[in-house]
Design a protein around this motif. Structure first.
Motif, mmCIF file in Angstrom:
data_model
loop_
_atom_site.group_PDB
_atom_site.id
_atom_site.type_symbol
_atom_site.label_atom_id
_atom_site.label_comp_id
_atom_site.label_asym_id
_atom_site.label_seq_id
_atom_site.Cartn_x
_atom_site.Cartn_y
_atom_site.Cartn_z
ATOM 1 N N MET A 75 0.843 -1.188 0.000
ATOM 2 C CA MET A 75 0.000 0.000 0.000
ATOM 3 C C MET A 75 0.887 1.249 0.000
ATOM 4 N N THR A 76 0.595 2.209 -0.878
ATOM 5 C CA THR A 76 1.389 3.427 -0.984
ATOM 6 C C THR A 76 0.515 4.649 -0.743
ATOM 7 N N LEU A 77 1.168 5.757 -0.408
ATOM 8 C CA LEU A 77 0.428 7.006 -0.228
ATOM 9 C C LEU A 77 -0.241 7.430 -1.531
ATOM 10 N N ARG A 78 0.404 7.130 -2.644
ATOM 11 C CA ARG A 78 -0.170 7.507 -3.938
ATOM 12 C C ARG A 78 -1.500 6.796 -4.162
ATOM 13 N N GLU A 79 -1.563 5.518 -3.780
ATOM 14 C CA GLU A 79 -2.820 4.780 -3.920
ATOM 15 C C GLU A 79 -3.920 5.407 -3.060
ATOM 16 N N LEU A 80 -3.538 5.861 -1.871
ATOM 17 C CA LEU A 80 -4.517 6.521 -1.014
ATOM 18 C C LEU A 80 -4.990 7.835 -1.633
ATOM 19 N N GLU A 81 -4.080 8.566 -2.276
ATOM 20 C CA GLU A 81 -4.460 9.797 -2.963
ATOM 21 C C GLU A 81 -5.460 9.503 -4.076
ATOM 22 N N TYR A 82 -5.236 8.406 -4.812
ATOM 23 C CA TYR A 82 -6.163 8.034 -5.887
ATOM 24 C C TYR A 82 -7.547 7.737 -5.318
ATOM 25 N N LEU A 83 -7.589 7.013 -4.210
ATOM 26 C CA LEU A 83 -8.883 6.668 -3.619
ATOM 27 C C LEU A 83 -9.605 7.914 -3.131
ATOM 28 N N VAL A 84 -8.895 8.838 -2.486
ATOM 29 C CA VAL A 84 -9.511 10.077 -2.010
ATOM 30 C C VAL A 84 -10.061 10.881 -3.194
ATOM 31 N N ALA A 85 -9.309 10.939 -4.280
ATOM 32 C CA ALA A 85 -9.780 11.655 -5.474
ATOM 33 C C ALA A 85 -11.009 10.986 -6.060
ATOM 34 N N LEU A 86 -11.015 9.668 -6.082
ATOM 35 C CA LEU A 86 -12.168 8.951 -6.617
ATOM 36 C C LEU A 86 -13.395 9.164 -5.738
ATOM 37 N N ALA A 87 -13.193 9.213 -4.433
ATOM 38 C CA ALA A 87 -14.313 9.475 -3.526
ATOM 39 C C ALA A 87 -14.863 10.877 -3.737
ATOM 40 N N LYS A 88 -14.009 11.814 -4.113
ATOM 41 C CA LYS A 88 -14.448 13.193 -4.309
ATOM 42 C C LYS A 88 -15.176 13.378 -5.636
ATOM 43 N N TYR A 89 -14.622 12.834 -6.711
ATOM 44 C CA TYR A 89 -15.173 13.114 -8.049
ATOM 45 C C TYR A 89 -16.169 12.059 -8.523
ATOM 46 N N ARG A 90 -16.155 10.863 -7.915
ATOM 47 C CA ARG A 90 -17.074 9.778 -8.293
ATOM 48 C C ARG A 90 -17.014 9.483 -9.789
ATOM 49 N N HIS A 91 -15.837 9.616 -10.360
ATOM 50 C CA HIS A 91 -15.663 9.387 -11.791
ATOM 51 C C HIS A 91 -14.180 9.111 -12.040
ATOM 52 N N PHE A 92 -13.878 7.994 -12.688
ATOM 53 C CA PHE A 92 -12.482 7.621 -12.890
ATOM 54 C C PHE A 92 -11.729 8.642 -13.729
ATOM 55 N N GLY A 93 -12.373 9.149 -14.774
ATOM 56 C CA GLY A 93 -11.708 10.103 -15.660
ATOM 57 C C GLY A 93 -11.364 11.399 -14.954
ATOM 58 N N ARG A 94 -12.337 11.965 -14.221
ATOM 59 C CA ARG A 94 -12.096 13.235 -13.524
ATOM 60 C C ARG A 94 -11.100 13.055 -12.375
ATOM 61 N N ALA A 95 -11.183 11.905 -11.684
ATOM 62 C CA ALA A 95 -10.215 11.644 -10.613
ATOM 63 C C ALA A 95 -8.812 11.501 -11.182
ATOM 64 N N ALA A 96 -8.684 10.843 -12.326
ATOM 65 C CA ALA A 96 -7.373 10.688 -12.963
ATOM 66 C C ALA A 96 -6.819 12.044 -13.388
ATOM 67 N N ASP A 97 -7.670 12.900 -13.948
ATOM 68 C CA ASP A 97 -7.222 14.245 -14.340
ATOM 69 C C ASP A 97 -6.731 15.025 -13.122
#
Length: 320
Positions: A1-23
């Motif tokens: 588990m990495t901090l980067r993975e946690l950042e991805y999950l937090v972004a996904l929880a915020k945007y509820r969309h893979f594309g917008r979270a990735a951006d």
């Protein structure tokens, strides 16, 4: 588990969309999706439900995202603590400010801040107050300039200044022959206000409440400049905060400003940051600089349009 993975999950929880979270994370969508799947495999639970309409977090996903957000905030505060010990006046500060204040305050404070803190990078984020509060709590910004009151026990609030409201009327309006007006004279008048979501709208509605005025329901503006142009075009009257009345350009040629003679409707502005922040001593210094700059603008010899107009002893505090 990495901090980067946690950042991805937090972004996904915020945007509820893979594309917008990735951006937001500045990675490709497949990369973010793969890392979320890796995190799910490591934890042994499903964190998200994937379908064509977007992303839905599972109950485990919500709980994990909340924990991840707290972990990332702790990491950020650890970095801030190190920065504070090395050089408290260097680094990057993400400062939020709301739209009905930013364009009128920032020209007076950004240049002095750069001179006073030459090693500081000041990143400015302009959003509505509710969004700034949310981003401040979650650690997405470091501090915010907001209208009082701010009711949050996790935040430290440092008062900056108070600015009066002026009544803005067309130059053809009967009030335009005067320099001041009693608050009660607004009774039965309609005021143009901003759309929902602006704290200035709430403040103006409070003025309407105790003056007897009402809102013009057929029109809601998206910005102060729109309100100013509508007044200039003889569409109606409105309230403008003091900083927005200074250094007026051609668009204000048809606008006449009146102070209030028997009360002082105003708003109070403060700088807010998390009580847990290691950079509090710096924020206090920055707040003091902002306070001094605005004081010179509002009360110095060159101030306008209030020059020659005295403040009354009676004050009516308005807040968002």
């Amino acid at each position: 588990m990495t901090l980067r993975e946690l950042e991805y999950l937090v972004a996904l929880a915020k945007y509820r969309h893979f594309g917008r979270a990735a951006d937001a994370c500045q990675v490709s969508q497949p990369t973010l999706s793969a890392q979320i799947k890796k995190l799910e495999d490591e934890l042994g639970v499903a964190l998200v439900e994937r379908d064509s309409r977007g992303v839905i977090l599972t109950s485990y996903g919500h709980e994990t995202a909340a924990r991840a957000r707290r972990i990332l905030l702790e990491i950020q505060q650890l970095k801030e603590s190190v920065q504070q010990n090395q050089n408290p006046e260097a680094g990057t500060i993400r400062l939020g400010i709301f739209p009905t204040l930013g364009p009128y305050l920032l020209p007076h404070v950004v240049s002095p801040a750069r001179k006073r803190f030459p090693d500081l990078e000041l990143l400015l984020i302009e959003e509505k107050s509710s969004s700034l509060l949310s981003r401040l709590r979650e650690g997405e910004i470091d501090a915010a300039i907001l209208a009082l009151p701010v009711n949050d026990s996790q935040l430290r609030t440092e008062f900056l200044f108070e600015e009066r409201f002026f009544l803005a009327v067309p130059t053809s309006h009967p009030f335009a022959r005067r320099t001041s007006i009693g608050i009660g004279e607004l009774v039965d008048h309609d005021l143009m206000l901003l759309e929902d979501g602006h704290c200035l709208r709430d403040q103006a509605l409070e003025v309407c409440g105790f003056s007897g005025a009402s809102e013009r329901s057929s029109f809601r503006a998206t910005s102060l400049e729109t309100l100013r142009q509508m007044v200039s075009a003889d569409v109606g009257i409105t309230l403008l905060p003091e900083l927005a009345t200074l250094n007026q350009g051609p668009l204000s040629s048809g606008v006449h400003l009146l102070s209030f003679s028997d009360s002082n409707p105003n708003r109070q502005i403060a700088m807010c940051w998390r009580k847990s922040s290691a950079r509090e001593p710096f924020f206090l210094s920055l707040a003091e600089l902002f306070r001094n700059c605005v004081s010179q603008v509002l009360h110095g010899p060159a101030r306008s349009p209030g020059q020659g107009q005295s403040r009354t002893a009676a004050r009516r505090k308005l807040a968002s």
